[in-house]
Design a protein around this motif. Structure first.
Motif, PDB file in Angstrom:
ATOM      1  N   CYS A   8       7.180  -0.842   3.611  1.00 30.36           N
ATOM      2  CA  CYS A   8       7.363  -1.844   4.666  1.00 30.36           C
ATOM      3  C   CYS A   8       6.896  -3.206   4.156  1.00 30.36           C
ATOM      4  O   CYS A   8       5.884  -3.309   3.455  1.00 30.36           O
ATOM      5  CB  CYS A   8       6.565  -1.480   5.912  1.00 30.36           C
ATOM      6  N   LYS A   9       7.626  -4.235   4.535  1.00 33.66           N
ATOM      7  CA  LYS A   9       7.251  -5.609   4.172  1.00 33.66           C
ATOM      8  C   LYS A   9       7.735  -6.562   5.263  1.00 33.66           C
ATOM      9  O   LYS A   9       8.893  -6.507   5.678  1.00 33.66           O
ATOM     10  CB  LYS A   9       7.870  -6.000   2.827  1.00 33.66           C
ATOM     11  N   SER A  10       6.827  -7.414   5.729  1.00 32.32           N
ATOM     12  CA  SER A  10       7.162  -8.415   6.741  1.00 32.32           C
ATOM     13  C   SER A  10       6.705  -9.783   6.264  1.00 32.32           C
ATOM     14  O   SER A  10       5.789  -9.904   5.439  1.00 32.32           O
ATOM     15  CB  SER A  10       6.476  -8.088   8.076  1.00 32.32           C
ATOM     16  N   PRO A  19      10.132  -8.526  10.141  1.00 26.97           N
ATOM     17  CA  PRO A  19      10.178  -7.358   9.249  1.00 26.97           C
ATOM     18  C   PRO A  19      11.397  -7.426   8.326  1.00 26.97           C
ATOM     19  O   PRO A  19      12.515  -7.652   8.792  1.00 26.97           O
ATOM     20  CB  PRO A  19      10.268  -6.181  10.218  1.00 26.97           C
ATOM     21  N   VAL A  20      11.169  -7.260   7.037  1.00 26.26           N
ATOM     22  CA  VAL A  20      12.257  -7.326   6.054  1.00 26.26           C
ATOM     23  C   VAL A  20      12.586  -5.935   5.518  1.00 26.26           C
ATOM     24  O   VAL A  20      13.752  -5.568   5.403  1.00 26.26           O
ATOM     25  CB  VAL A  20      11.885  -8.270   4.894  1.00 26.26           C
ATOM     26  N   GLY A  43      17.423  -7.242   2.412  1.00 24.73           N
ATOM     27  CA  GLY A  43      16.130  -6.907   1.813  1.00 24.73           C
ATOM     28  C   GLY A  43      16.195  -6.495   0.358  1.00 24.73           C
ATOM     29  O   GLY A  43      15.203  -6.010  -0.192  1.00 24.73           O
ATOM     30  N   LYS A  44      17.343  -6.711  -0.295  1.00 23.57           N
ATOM     31  CA  LYS A  44      17.523  -6.246  -1.685  1.00 23.57           C
ATOM     32  C   LYS A  44      16.492  -6.870  -2.631  1.00 23.57           C
ATOM     33  O   LYS A  44      15.797  -6.161  -3.372  1.00 23.57           O
ATOM     34  CB  LYS A  44      18.943  -6.594  -2.181  1.00 23.57           C
ATOM     35  N   THR A  45      16.411  -8.196  -2.622  1.00 17.19           N
ATOM     36  CA  THR A  45      15.514  -8.882  -3.554  1.00 17.19           C
ATOM     37  C   THR A  45      14.057  -8.632  -3.191  1.00 17.19           C
ATOM     38  O   THR A  45      13.205  -8.467  -4.077  1.00 17.19           O
ATOM     39  CB  THR A  45      15.812 -10.391  -3.570  1.00 17.19           C
ATOM     40  N   THR A  46      13.748  -8.583  -1.896  1.00 18.61           N
ATOM     41  CA  THR A  46      12.377  -8.274  -1.474  1.00 18.61           C
ATOM     42  C   THR A  46      11.970  -6.899  -1.978  1.00 18.61           C
ATOM     43  O   THR A  46      10.834  -6.704  -2.447  1.00 18.61           O
ATOM     44  CB  THR A  46      12.261  -8.339   0.056  1.00 18.61           C
ATOM     45  N   ILE A  55       5.340  -9.439  -5.346  1.00 19.60           N
ATOM     46  CA  ILE A  55       4.827  -9.736  -4.012  1.00 19.60           C
ATOM     47  C   ILE A  55       4.196  -8.467  -3.448  1.00 19.60           C
ATOM     48  O   ILE A  55       4.620  -7.364  -3.780  1.00 19.60           O
ATOM     49  CB  ILE A  55       5.928 -10.257  -3.056  1.00 19.60           C
ATOM     50  N   PRO A  56       3.175  -8.598  -2.594  1.00 22.38           N
ATOM     51  CA  PRO A  56       2.540  -7.400  -2.007  1.00 22.38           C
ATOM     52  C   PRO A  56       3.377  -6.846  -0.863  1.00 22.38           C
ATOM     53  O   PRO A  56       4.093  -7.585  -0.183  1.00 22.38           O
ATOM     54  CB  PRO A  56       1.203  -7.939  -1.498  1.00 22.38           C
ATOM     55  N   HIS A  57       3.302  -5.551  -0.658  1.00 20.77           N
ATOM     56  CA  HIS A  57       3.963  -4.946   0.489  1.00 20.77           C
ATOM     57  C   HIS A  57       2.918  -4.605   1.540  1.00 20.77           C
ATOM     58  O   HIS A  57       1.714  -4.602   1.258  1.00 20.77           O
ATOM     59  CB  HIS A  57       4.753  -3.698   0.076  1.00 20.77           C
ATOM     60  N   ASP A  58       3.365  -4.352   2.756  1.00 21.15           N
ATOM     61  CA  ASP A  58       2.438  -4.109   3.863  1.00 21.15           C
ATOM     62  C   ASP A  58       1.928  -2.677   3.877  1.00 21.15           C
ATOM     63  O   ASP A  58       0.748  -2.425   4.124  1.00 21.15           O
ATOM     64  CB  ASP A  58       3.126  -4.417   5.200  1.00 21.15           C
TER      65      ASP A  58
END
Length: 254
Positions: A8-10, A19-20, A43-46, A55-58
């Motif tokens: 999960c990543k927001s 939310p992405v 959300g492909k690049t994320t 980048i950190p994820h949630d």
């Protein structure tokens, strides 16, 4: 090889949270060539940036081999990226002041490998990818396709667990695109490379073993290639059109 579970990543903008990625789970096996596709904003690049730890994820886990890399930071993360991950970017990310040979050797220079070893290895990859004649040229003197094949060779220098490719054909014409995809296929065939590629290009994705389709931050479906490459490309185009996504530029290959 690579396992992503419940990722999960927001992003937060003021008081609003967007939310992405929403509980994304996927696996990539050793020696697979897998693409991620989906509409813009899916959300492909994320996803790729979370897997590479840029980048950190949630929440959720990212396992590479037998190691959970989710919480690795600092020097250990830098070492992991250099030794276990290979990167190929849309904008090549070559150093203008270094020759093709020197750019390819850079990961082994950072790892302080013996010079003779890195030169032998770089020559092997240059021969494999058809860029031996430009080894002593600088990035400004070569084509986009040659730059990207140089980047692929560089990504392989430290025998990474997996190559992470972010829109590797996005800045290339059809001829150069084919040359870069051929480089990936050669790496897969000759040295068993594992490749995870984010792309909007159905033509490039049609050479993959499997395509993971994202929509609205979730895995919408996975599509395996079972027939011809052309049939697979047509199937991917149909899926993207149904989802309202990218892929229109693929018409240049039809």
């Amino acid at each position: 090889m690579l396992e992503v579970k419940n990722l999960c990543k927001s992003y937060t903008n003021g008081v609003n949270t967007y939310p992405v990625l929403k509980n994304v789970s996927l696996q990539v096996k050793k020696g697979e060539f897998v693409a991620v596709m989906g509409p813009s904003g899916s959300g492909k690049t994320t996803l790729l940036n979370c897997i590479s730890c840029f980048i950190p994820h949630d929440s959720g886990t990212i396992r590479l081999g037998d190691q959970d890399i989710s919480s690795i930071k600092g020097e250990k993360l830098a070492k992991l990226r250099n030794q276990r991950l290979g990167f190929v970017f849309q904008d090549f990310m070559l150093l203008d002041g270094l020759t093709v040979r020197e750019n390819i050797c850079l990961p082994q220079i950072i790892a302080r490998r013996p010079i003779a070893q890195m030169e032998t290895k770089s020559e092997k990859f240059c021969q494999m990818f058809g860029i031996s004649k430009i080894m002593d040229k600088y990035p400004a003197e070569i084509s986009g396709g040659e730059k990207q094949r140089t980047a692929v060779a560089r990504a392989l220098m430290n025998n990474p667990y997996i190559i992470l490719a972010d829109e590797p054909t996005g800045n290339l014409d059809s001829r150069s695109t084919k040359a870069v995809i051929d480089a990936f296929l050669q790496a897969k065939k000759q040295i068993g490379a594992t490749i995870f590629m984010v792309t909007h290009d159905s033509y490039a994705a049609s050479f993959c073993d499997r395509v993971i389709v994202l929509k609205d931050g979730q895995v919408n479906r996975e599509v395996k290639r079972t027939g011809t490459r052309r049939e697979f490309m047509d199937e991917l185009l149909d899926i993207l059109r149904t989802l309202g996504g990218d892929g229109d530029e693929t018409e240049q290959y039809l």
